[in-house]
Design a protein around this motif. Structure first.
Motif, PDB file in Angstrom:
ATOM      1  N   PHE A   1      -1.556  71.343  34.861  1.00  8.11           N
ATOM      2  CA  PHE A   1      -1.841  70.082  34.180  1.00  8.11           C
ATOM      3  C   PHE A   1      -0.580  69.334  33.765  1.00  8.11           C
ATOM      4  O   PHE A   1      -0.623  68.122  33.553  1.00  8.11           O
ATOM      5  N   SER A   2       0.529  70.031  33.643  1.00  6.12           N
ATOM      6  CA  SER A   2       1.758  69.330  33.252  1.00  6.12           C
ATOM      7  C   SER A   2       2.357  68.546  34.421  1.00  6.12           C
ATOM      8  O   SER A   2       3.034  67.538  34.196  1.00  6.12           O
ATOM      9  N   LEU A   3       2.112  68.968  35.643  1.00  6.08           N
ATOM     10  CA  LEU A   3       2.652  68.243  36.799  1.00  6.08           C
ATOM     11  C   LEU A   3       2.141  66.791  36.864  1.00  6.08           C
ATOM     12  O   LEU A   3       2.945  65.867  36.950  1.00  6.08           O
ATOM     13  N   PRO A   4       0.823  66.545  36.801  1.00  4.70           N
ATOM     14  CA  PRO A   4       0.398  65.130  36.803  1.00  4.70           C
ATOM     15  C   PRO A   4       0.774  64.394  35.522  1.00  4.70           C
ATOM     16  O   PRO A   4       1.030  63.191  35.556  1.00  4.70           O
ATOM     17  N   ALA A   5       0.812  65.103  34.388  1.00  5.67           N
ATOM     18  CA  ALA A   5       1.187  64.443  33.134  1.00  5.67           C
ATOM     19  C   ALA A   5       2.619  63.944  33.199  1.00  5.67           C
ATOM     20  O   ALA A   5       2.906  62.799  32.813  1.00  5.67           O
TER      21      ALA A   5
ATOM     22  N   ILE B   1       2.812  60.949  35.663  1.00  4.84           N
ATOM     23  CA  ILE B   1       2.341  59.702  35.054  1.00  4.84           C
ATOM     24  C   ILE B   1       3.367  59.202  34.051  1.00  4.84           C
ATOM     25  O   ILE B   1       3.679  58.003  34.013  1.00  4.84           O
ATOM     26  N   TYR B   2       3.885  60.101  33.257  1.00  5.52           N
ATOM     27  CA  TYR B   2       4.885  59.740  32.253  1.00  5.52           C
ATOM     28  C   TYR B   2       6.118  59.131  32.914  1.00  5.52           C
ATOM     29  O   TYR B   2       6.614  58.094  32.492  1.00  5.52           O
ATOM     30  N   SER B   3       6.601  59.749  33.973  1.00 10.82           N
ATOM     31  CA  SER B   3       7.802  59.227  34.629  1.00 10.82           C
ATOM     32  C   SER B   3       7.517  57.923  35.375  1.00 10.82           C
ATOM     33  O   SER B   3       8.373  57.051  35.449  1.00 10.82           O
ATOM     34  N   SER B   4       6.319  57.775  35.914  1.00 11.16           N
ATOM     35  CA  SER B   4       6.003  56.533  36.611  1.00 11.16           C
ATOM     36  C   SER B   4       5.802  55.375  35.643  1.00 11.16           C
ATOM     37  O   SER B   4       6.099  54.228  35.979  1.00 11.16           O
ATOM     38  N   VAL B   5       5.323  55.646  34.447  1.00  9.15           N
ATOM     39  CA  VAL B   5       5.161  54.584  33.450  1.00  9.15           C
ATOM     40  C   VAL B   5       6.516  54.149  32.907  1.00  9.15           C
ATOM     41  O   VAL B   5       6.765  52.962  32.715  1.00  9.15           O
ATOM     42  N   LEU B   6       7.391  55.107  32.660  1.00 10.60           N
ATOM     43  CA  LEU B   6       8.704  54.770  32.113  1.00 10.60           C
ATOM     44  C   LEU B   6       9.648  54.200  33.155  1.00 10.60           C
ATOM     45  O   LEU B   6      10.538  53.420  32.824  1.00 10.60           O
TER      46      LEU B   6
ATOM     47  N   THR C   1      12.605  65.651  43.121  1.00  9.24           N
ATOM     48  CA  THR C   1      13.750  65.959  42.263  1.00  9.24           C
ATOM     49  C   THR C   1      13.510  67.251  41.496  1.00  9.24           C
ATOM     50  O   THR C   1      12.381  67.573  41.117  1.00  9.24           O
ATOM     51  N   LYS C   2      14.585  67.963  41.253  1.00  7.54           N
ATOM     52  CA  LYS C   2      14.502  69.197  40.467  1.00  7.54           C
ATOM     53  C   LYS C   2      14.169  68.896  39.021  1.00  7.54           C
ATOM     54  O   LYS C   2      13.522  69.697  38.354  1.00  7.54           O
ATOM     55  N   ASN C   3      14.597  67.736  38.558  1.00  8.49           N
ATOM     56  CA  ASN C   3      14.361  67.350  37.173  1.00  8.49           C
ATOM     57  C   ASN C   3      12.862  67.236  36.876  1.00  8.49           C
ATOM     58  O   ASN C   3      12.402  67.625  35.801  1.00  8.49           O
ATOM     59  N   TYR C   4      12.092  66.726  37.823  1.00  7.08           N
ATOM     60  CA  TYR C   4      10.642  66.596  37.656  1.00  7.08           C
ATOM     61  C   TYR C   4       9.998  67.960  37.423  1.00  7.08           C
ATOM     62  O   TYR C   4       9.196  68.135  36.501  1.00  7.08           O
ATOM     63  N   TYR C   5      10.364  68.927  38.233  1.00  7.64           N
ATOM     64  CA  TYR C   5       9.779  70.261  38.102  1.00  7.64           C
ATOM     65  C   TYR C   5      10.310  70.986  36.871  1.00  7.64           C
ATOM     66  O   TYR C   5       9.578  71.755  36.235  1.00  7.64           O
ATOM     67  N   ALA C   6      11.551  70.741  36.507  1.00  5.00           N
ATOM     68  CA  ALA C   6      12.105  71.358  35.302  1.00  5.00           C
ATOM     69  C   ALA C   6      11.406  70.832  34.051  1.00  5.00           C
ATOM     70  O   ALA C   6      11.067  71.603  33.149  1.00  5.00           O
TER      71      ALA C   6
ATOM     72  N   SER D   1       9.040  73.017  31.637  1.00  4.49           N
ATOM     73  CA  SER D   1       9.392  73.054  30.217  1.00  4.49           C
ATOM     74  C   SER D   1       8.228  72.606  29.345  1.00  4.49           C
ATOM     75  O   SER D   1       7.945  73.224  28.312  1.00  4.49           O
ATOM     76  N   ALA D   2       7.565  71.541  29.745  1.00  3.75           N
ATOM     77  CA  ALA D   2       6.413  71.057  28.984  1.00  3.75           C
ATOM     78  C   ALA D   2       5.305  72.108  28.957  1.00  3.75           C
ATOM     79  O   ALA D   2       4.712  72.374  27.907  1.00  3.75           O
TER      80      ALA D   2
END
Length: 91
Positions: A39-43, A46-51, A62-67, A71-72
């Motif tokens: 559930f954190s992957l789509p969250a 969405i968070y990164s696409s909105v910002l 990107t590795k940052n997305y999965y990190a 983490s979340a």
């Protein structure tokens, strides 16, 4: 305004999952951790696409997305296991 973008994914994804998990409480369950990751992957997406108004699907590579997703999930799983999972006493 920034806090709105942080609270919104939490309310949309983490709260319903935590309510579901509290129906059958298990502390530090690996199944629950995997579901938090799921559930954190789509969250985070969405968070990164909105910002990021310059939206592209490259965020998924990107590795940052999965990190951030991992983490979340880890934070919510730990928070849920330690503070929110209430074992029902046998009456």
């Amino acid at each position: 305004m920034f806090s709105f973008y942080v609270v919104l994914p939490y309310l949309l994804f983490a709260v319903p999952v935590q309510v579901l998990f509290n129906k059958h409480p298990k502390k530090f369950s690996l199944l629950y951790f995997c579901l938090y990751i799921f559930f954190s992957l789509p969250a985070v997406f969405i968070y990164s696409s909105v910002l990021n108004f310059d939206f592209s699907m490259e965020v998924l590579t990107t590795k940052n997305y999965y990190a951030i997703s991992l983490s979340a999930a880890l934070i919510f799983w730990f928070w849920d296991s330690v503070f929110l999972q209430n074992k029902r006493s046998a009456s």
